[in-house]
Design a protein around this motif. Sequence first.
Motif, PDB file in Angstrom:
ATOM      1  N   ILE A 440      26.482 -42.933 -39.171  1.00 40.73           N
ATOM      2  CA  ILE A 440      27.304 -43.279 -38.011  1.00 40.73           C
ATOM      3  C   ILE A 440      28.777 -43.296 -38.398  1.00 40.73           C
ATOM      4  CG2 ILE A 440      27.878 -45.120 -36.368  1.00 40.73           C
ATOM      5  CD1 ILE A 440      24.932 -45.875 -36.312  1.00 40.73           C
ATOM      6  N   ALA A 441      29.065 -43.859 -39.571  1.00 43.65           N
ATOM      7  CA  ALA A 441      30.467 -44.001 -40.007  1.00 43.65           C
ATOM      8  C   ALA A 441      30.903 -42.852 -40.892  1.00 43.65           C
ATOM      9  CB  ALA A 441      30.630 -45.329 -40.745  1.00 43.65           C
ATOM     10  N   TYR A 442      30.238 -41.708 -40.787  1.00 42.64           N
ATOM     11  CA  TYR A 442      30.550 -40.578 -41.669  1.00 42.64           C
ATOM     12  C   TYR A 442      32.015 -40.162 -41.528  1.00 42.64           C
ATOM     13  CZ  TYR A 442      30.376 -36.080 -43.981  1.00 42.64           C
ATOM     14  OH  TYR A 442      30.626 -35.044 -44.828  1.00 42.64           O
ATOM     15  N   ALA A 448      35.711 -48.496 -41.239  1.00 49.24           N
ATOM     16  CA  ALA A 448      34.894 -49.091 -40.177  1.00 49.24           C
ATOM     17  C   ALA A 448      34.106 -50.274 -40.722  1.00 49.24           C
ATOM     18  CB  ALA A 448      33.937 -48.042 -39.618  1.00 49.24           C
ATOM     19  N   ASP A 449      34.187 -51.422 -40.028  1.00 46.55           N
ATOM     20  CA  ASP A 449      33.384 -52.570 -40.457  1.00 46.55           C
ATOM     21  C   ASP A 449      32.061 -52.569 -39.708  1.00 46.55           C
ATOM     22  OD1 ASP A 449      33.818 -53.645 -37.895  1.00 46.55           O
ATOM     23  OD2 ASP A 449      35.636 -54.690 -38.561  1.00 46.55           O
ATOM     24  N   GLU A 450      31.173 -53.490 -40.083  1.00 50.06           N
ATOM     25  CA  GLU A 450      29.819 -53.505 -39.526  1.00 50.06           C
ATOM     26  C   GLU A 450      29.832 -53.757 -38.021  1.00 50.06           C
ATOM     27  OE1 GLU A 450      25.593 -55.807 -40.340  1.00 50.06           O
ATOM     28  OE2 GLU A 450      26.873 -55.192 -42.005  1.00 50.06           O
ATOM     29  N   ALA A 451      30.727 -54.618 -37.559  1.00 52.95           N
ATOM     30  CA  ALA A 451      30.785 -54.933 -36.129  1.00 52.95           C
ATOM     31  C   ALA A 451      31.109 -53.688 -35.310  1.00 52.95           C
ATOM     32  CB  ALA A 451      31.834 -56.019 -35.879  1.00 52.95           C
ATOM     33  N   GLU A 455      28.684 -51.886 -32.589  1.00 50.08           N
ATOM     34  CA  GLU A 455      29.199 -51.659 -31.238  1.00 50.08           C
ATOM     35  C   GLU A 455      29.015 -50.192 -30.833  1.00 50.08           C
ATOM     36  OE1 GLU A 455      33.413 -52.019 -28.746  1.00 50.08           O
ATOM     37  OE2 GLU A 455      33.268 -52.825 -30.784  1.00 50.08           O
ATOM     38  N   ALA A 456      29.299 -49.271 -31.749  1.00 47.77           N
ATOM     39  CA  ALA A 456      29.119 -47.835 -31.467  1.00 47.77           C
ATOM     40  C   ALA A 456      27.646 -47.518 -31.251  1.00 47.77           C
ATOM     41  CB  ALA A 456      29.683 -47.007 -32.619  1.00 47.77           C
TER      42      ALA A 456
END
Length: 597
Positions: A440-442, A448-451, A455-456
Motif C-alpha cells: 500500500i505504501a510502496y 507514511a505512518d500506520e494511521a 485510512e487509505a
Amino acid sequence: MTQTSTSAYSNRLIYRRLLTWVQPHWRIFALGVLGMVCTAATEPLFPALMKHLLDSGFVAKDERDIVLIPAAMIGIFIFRGVSTYMSGYSMAWVAARVVLDLRQAMFRRLLSLPTGFYDDQSTGVLISKVAYDVTNVTQAATGVLTTVIRDSLTILGLLGFLLYLDWKLTLIALTVGPVILGVIKIFSKRLRAASRSGYSAMGLITHILEEAVGAHKVVKIFGGQTYEAARFDEATNVYRRATMREAAAAAATVPLTQVAASTSVAIITYLALRQSAGPGGTTVGEFLSFITALLMLLAPVKRLTDVSNPLQRGLAAAESVFQVLDEIPEDDNGRVELPRSTGHLRFEQVGFTYHGAPRPALEDVNLEILPGQTVALVGPSGSGKTSMAALIPRFYHLSSGRLVLDGHHLEDLKLESLRANIALVSQDVVLFNDTVRANIAYGISGHADEAQIIEAAKAANAWEFISQMDKGLDTEVGENGVKLSGGQRQRLAIARAFLKNAPILILDEATSALDTESERQIQGALDTLIQGRTTIVIAHRLSTIERADLIVVLDQGRIVERGRHAELLALDGVYARLQRLQRESVTSDLLAGSAGA
C-alpha cells in the motif's frame, strides 16, 4: 532504443573498460599483486637449493647447514603460503566487489530505461544478463589478471635463474614462445564466438523458464507440457553445443602447447647432456637445477596458455553486460519542477507511433481535460485508448503535436515531479512479494505512518479483509499477490492510489476482470477516489462510465465522437453501436446461464 552492436567492441577496448571497474579497489588489488610478487620470488629458491645440495654431494660442509637447509625449506614454503593466501583472498575480494558494482549498476540502469526498451526485450534474457553473465566477467577482470601477473612474474624469476645457469640453453628454450602464442591466437577467436553463443543460449533458457513457470496454469490446461519441454530441450542443446565448441578449442590449446614445450625441453636436455660429457661441462647440480627450473616453467606457461579460455568467456560476458549499461536511459531534460498539479490537460494534434509499428497508434488527437473532470476513453481494441493514457506519465514520447499539463509542455517537466502527480490503477495489478503494508505504501513507505495506511485501506474498502488476516498489515501477499483474490488485489492497488493522493488518476480497465460483488465494492472505492481529481478512465465495460463528465470515443487512433452518455447515444454512432453489442452480449450470457440452470 537500439542496443550497441557487439561488432563495435574490440578486445582491447572491452578489457580496458572492464579494468575501470577494478580501479576503485586498487589498494586491495595492489595487496594481491604484492602477494603474487612474493610468491614468484620464491620460485627460483628451490632449484637453487637443489643445486647447492647436489654439487656438495649431499654432504654438509658446515654443521650449521644440517639445520639451516631444512629450516630454509620450511621457511620458503611458509612464506609462500602466507603470500599465496594474501594474493588469493585479495583477488577474490576484488572480484566479488566488481560483480557487486556491476550488478548494482545494471539494475539501476534497468530501472531508468524507457518503457519502449522493455517492449522489445525478453524478461528472461535480462535476468540472465544480471544473474549469470556478470559472474563470468570476473574471470577476465581479476582471474585472468591474477594468472597473468603471478605466472608472468614466476616465469621471469625462473628465466632469470636459467640465464644465470646457462644463457645459451635458455635462449633455445625461448624459441617455443612464438609457437605457443600462435596457437593461442588461432583458438582465441573460436573461444570468443563459442562463448557468445553460450551466453545467448543461456538467455533463451532463462526466458523459457520464466515463461513456463509464470504461465504454468495455462501450460497445464492447454496441454503445453510437450511443447514447452521441446522448446527447453532445444535451448539447452544449443547451450550444450556452444559449450562443447568452447571445450574443444580450450582442450586443443593445452596439448599443442605442451608438445611444443616438451620438444624444447627435450632439445635442451640433449644439448645439456652433450655439454656435461665434455671437459669443463655442466655439473650434475647445474644440470638437474636447470632441468628442475625448466620443468617448473611448464606449469605457469600452461596456465598462461589456458588463460585464453576464461579471458574470451569473460570478454563475451562483458560485451553482454556493457550492452545493458550502454542503453540510453529515459530522457529527463525537463527543467520545470511541477508543484501539485491542477490536472488541466490538453492534447494538441497529438500523434504517436510505436517503434517498428506499421501504422500510428494515435493521429491528430485534440482534447482538453479540465481540472477535476472524469474523462472516459472508449473504443474497440487497438483504437488507441491505452496509448493515449500512457503518454500522460511520459512512458513514451510523442511522435508529433504537444501534450500540455497546467500550461507546461510535458517535455519541459522534470519526470519525477510529473509522475509524482499521477496515480495508476490498472486491470493487471502489480503487487510485490512483500507485506500488505509495504504494497500500500510502496514508494512512499518512509513518509507514511500506520494511521495513514489504515485510512487509505478503509477508503479502498480493503480494511475489512486486511483486519481479518493473522498479521494484518504485516501479512505477506506472495508473488504478485498470489495469496489474495482478484478483488482483494485490486483494492490494495486502489489503497495505494489513495495514499499517494495524486491529483491525476489513470484507471485502466480497473474492474473488467472482477465478479459482480467485487466490482460493486471496488466501484464504490473508485467513486470515492476520483472525487476532486482529474481522472482518465479506460473501460471496455461501458456501464461503468455512464456518469463520466466526458466520454471520448476512439477508432483506429482518432477521436471520432465525444460527449456525455446520453448525447452519444442520441448520435447513434460508434458509441451507440458498442452499447448495443455489449447489451446483446450480456443478454446472451444471461440466457445461456438460465438454460444451464
